[in-house]
Design a protein around this motif. Structure first.
Motif, PDB file in Angstrom:
ATOM      1  N   SER A 245       0.841  -1.205   0.000  1.00 30.61           N
ATOM      2  CA  SER A 245       0.000   0.000   0.000  1.00 30.61           C
ATOM      3  C   SER A 245       0.872   1.250   0.000  1.00 30.61           C
ATOM      4  O   SER A 245       2.063   1.203   0.311  1.00 30.61           O
ATOM      5  CB  SER A 245      -0.906   0.003   1.240  1.00 30.61           C
ATOM      6  OG  SER A 245      -0.130   0.249   2.397  1.00 30.61           O
ATOM      7  N   GLU A 246       0.247   2.366  -0.331  1.00 30.76           N
ATOM      8  CA  GLU A 246       0.959   3.651  -0.344  1.00 30.76           C
ATOM      9  C   GLU A 246       1.472   3.985   1.052  1.00 30.76           C
ATOM     10  O   GLU A 246       2.591   4.482   1.217  1.00 30.76           O
ATOM     11  CB  GLU A 246       0.034   4.752  -0.875  1.00 30.76           C
ATOM     12  CG  GLU A 246       0.760   5.987  -1.345  1.00 30.76           C
ATOM     13  CD  GLU A 246       1.753   5.725  -2.485  1.00 30.76           C
ATOM     14  OE1 GLU A 246       2.799   6.398  -2.504  1.00 30.76           O
ATOM     15  OE2 GLU A 246       1.505   4.865  -3.341  1.00 30.76           O
TER      16      GLU A 246
ATOM     17  N   ASP B 194       2.304   1.816   3.436  1.00 27.30           N
ATOM     18  CA  ASP B 194       3.447   0.945   3.717  1.00 27.30           C
ATOM     19  C   ASP B 194       4.708   1.469   3.027  1.00 27.30           C
ATOM     20  O   ASP B 194       5.797   1.436   3.592  1.00 27.30           O
ATOM     21  CB  ASP B 194       3.169  -0.484   3.255  1.00 27.30           C
ATOM     22  CG  ASP B 194       2.162  -1.206   4.136  1.00 27.30           C
ATOM     23  OD1 ASP B 194       1.898  -0.733   5.261  1.00 27.30           O
ATOM     24  OD2 ASP B 194       1.626  -2.247   3.684  1.00 27.30           O
TER      25      ASP B 194
END
Length: 147
Positions: free
Chosen positions: A124-125, A127
């Motif tokens: 994800s962005e 992460d």
């Protein structure tokens, strides 16, 4: 020409250092000769009679040279602010700090590799943003350990 002149701080002049974290104070008004910091604008040394300023810190080493003549104490800080006050006072507020000698190079390499794996992956962005910060910090630690 008479009167005082500003020059390189004399060895007899001391700087009062307070290096504080949210959970503890590493130095409290300690007499030191010099403090070297990793400021956002570049590395800098602070001596007595330094011009008052506020410097944001980037991940890097804070080196404390005490008046005792012992080996300098080096701490890795993740970031924070250094405030040079009038009258030879220096306050460093850091989020985290660890003595450089307590950091295991193997752990740094492993954590850096993990952060880079997340950056290269399909996470994800959020992460990836966290991994970017981790990568920056671990790269700075690795650089500090090589000095």
């Amino acid at each position: 020409m008479s009167g005082a002149r500003r020059g390189y701080a004399a060895a007899a002049e001391k700087l009062k250092l307070s290096l504080v974290l949210p959970h503890q104070a590493l130095f409290t008004s300690a007499d030191v000769v010099q403090v070297n910091i990793s400021a956002a604008t570049g590395d800098m040394g602070i001596l007595a009679e330094h011009v008052p300023s506020i410097e944001p810190l980037r991940p890097g080493v804070v080196e404390v040279i005490e008046a005792t003549g012992e080996a300098p104490k080096k701490f890795f800080v993740s970031g924070g602010f250094a405030t040079v006050h009038p009258n030879n006072l220096l306050t460093i507020n850091a989020v985290e700090a660890a003595p450089l000698e307590d950091i295991a190079p193997e752990a740094v390499r492993a954590n850096l590799a993990e952060a880079e794996k997340v950056l290269a992956g399909n996470g994800s962005e959020a992460d990836k943003m966290e991994a970017e910060i981790e990568s920056e910090v671990y790269t700075a630690i690795q650089f500090a350990l090589q000095k």
